[in-house]
Scaffold this active site. Structure first.
Site: not given
Length: 336
Positions: A41, A74, A108, A172
């Site tokens: 990430c 995750w 996140t 993105y």
């Protein structure tokens, strides 16, 4: 997505801060918190870099989520038994739900977890790096650099805002655009900003001032992933990073600076993007290239002056448990 099919990032984060005075109920305490990242990430990469540069490894432990995740986000699938060895959880969502049952927003990284309670304190990625560089000052190593100098803050903020909008998030916006129009606009803004940076970095070593600052830390994670992922996977393909002389030299200069390249695991980066994004890459095939060996080639940026750490010093080597393999030439690619 919005009505115009443009990608919009959910910027709803837990904004509680860990501070020296504990004003939000979470005072800085060695050993109390765990920084959770994923090597894949780019947003988490920032926190890993700052933690290294500040020398906080002994006071703020780090959990590393694996590169693969599903709709529940995750997980610690690389750890023995599939659990984080300190938090004892299989998925990061468990720490979010302990903070707020049924937590409605994104799970996140980076996230900082309060170890005694197992609850997430914050996942506000922009604030985390600023606070690691300031609120944790009493526990930083001797020689830790000042990444957010008072005299340059306005310029750092301005550059970082442009980089975030058009490059960090811009790739993105290209990759997840839902229409040709949305993609074309994101692509235009991305390359206009990259051209601006190419010109800016043609005569200066760092983005702001003559040392590494927050601005560089925010740009680097996108650049280091550009050719391996964003160029093809996200259709950001006007040029490769290696075809932009100033940006490629700048990126290699940072990569070879202690605290930057030693946080990068290209295998995990590619595994995440090419396997997790089924809508973009439904086969899940991970490309063999590009050859990462060039990241260690001479960059010649020293001639522009500047000192990466200012009056500070380089950080020590990462703890053995956190070391990543250095980039090596891809033998398969070289065999053709």
């Amino acid at each position: 997505m919005t009505g115009s099919s443009s990608y919009e990032r959910d910027r709803t984060y837990i904004t509680t801060r860990i501070t020296a005075d504990g004003r939000d109920g979470y005072p800085v305490e060695p050993g109390r918190y765990r920084l959770v990242i994923a090597r894949a990430c780019p947003w988490a990469n920032r926190s890993a870099i700052v933690r290294r540069l500040m020398g906080l490894e002994d006071v703020l432990s780090m959990g590393i989520a694996g590169p693969l995740h599903d709709e529940r986000s995750w997980s610690f699938h690389l750890d023995p038994g599939g659990r984080d060895p300190v938090l004892g959880i299989e998925r990061l969502e468990e720490a979010f739900h302990r903070r707020e049952p049924g937590y409605p927003s994104g799970i996140t990284v980076p996230a900082i977890v309060d170890i005694p309670t197992g609850r997430v304190v914050t996942n506000d990625f922009e604030r985390i790096t600023l606070d690691l560089g300031s609120e944790w000052a009493a526990h930083q190593r001797d020689g830790a650099p000042d990444l957010y100098p008072e005299r340059w803050r306005d310029e750092i903020d301005d550059v970082a805002d442009k980089v975030y909008r058009d490059i960090n998030d811009g790739v993105y916006r290209c990759g997840f655009a839902g229409s040709q129009e949305a993609y074309d606009e994101a692509y235009r803004r991305l390359w206009e900003r990259l051209d601006w940076l190419e010109e800016r970095l043609g005569g200066r070593r760092y983005l702001v001032g003559d040392t590494v600052t927050e601005a560089d830390i925010r740009l680097f994670p996108t650049l280091v992933r550009f050719d391996a992922v964003y160029h093809g996977h996200f259709k950001c393909n006007r040029q490769k990073l290696t075809e932009l002389p100033a940006l490629w030299g700048y990126a290699r200069d940072l990569f070879q600076t202690p605290g930057f390249g030693d946080t990068i695991d290209f295998a995990q980066i590619k595994a995440h993007y090419y396997v997790v994004h089924h809508d973009i890459n439904p086969t899940g095939i991970i490309p063999r290239g590009p050859d990462p060996g060039g990241w260690l080639s001479p960059h010649g940026r020293e001639q522009l002056g500047g000192r990466p750490f200012g009056d500070g010093t380089p950080p020590a080597l990462p703890p053995a448990s956190e070391r990543v393999p250095p980039p090596a030439p891809d033998a398969v690619a070289r065999r053709g």
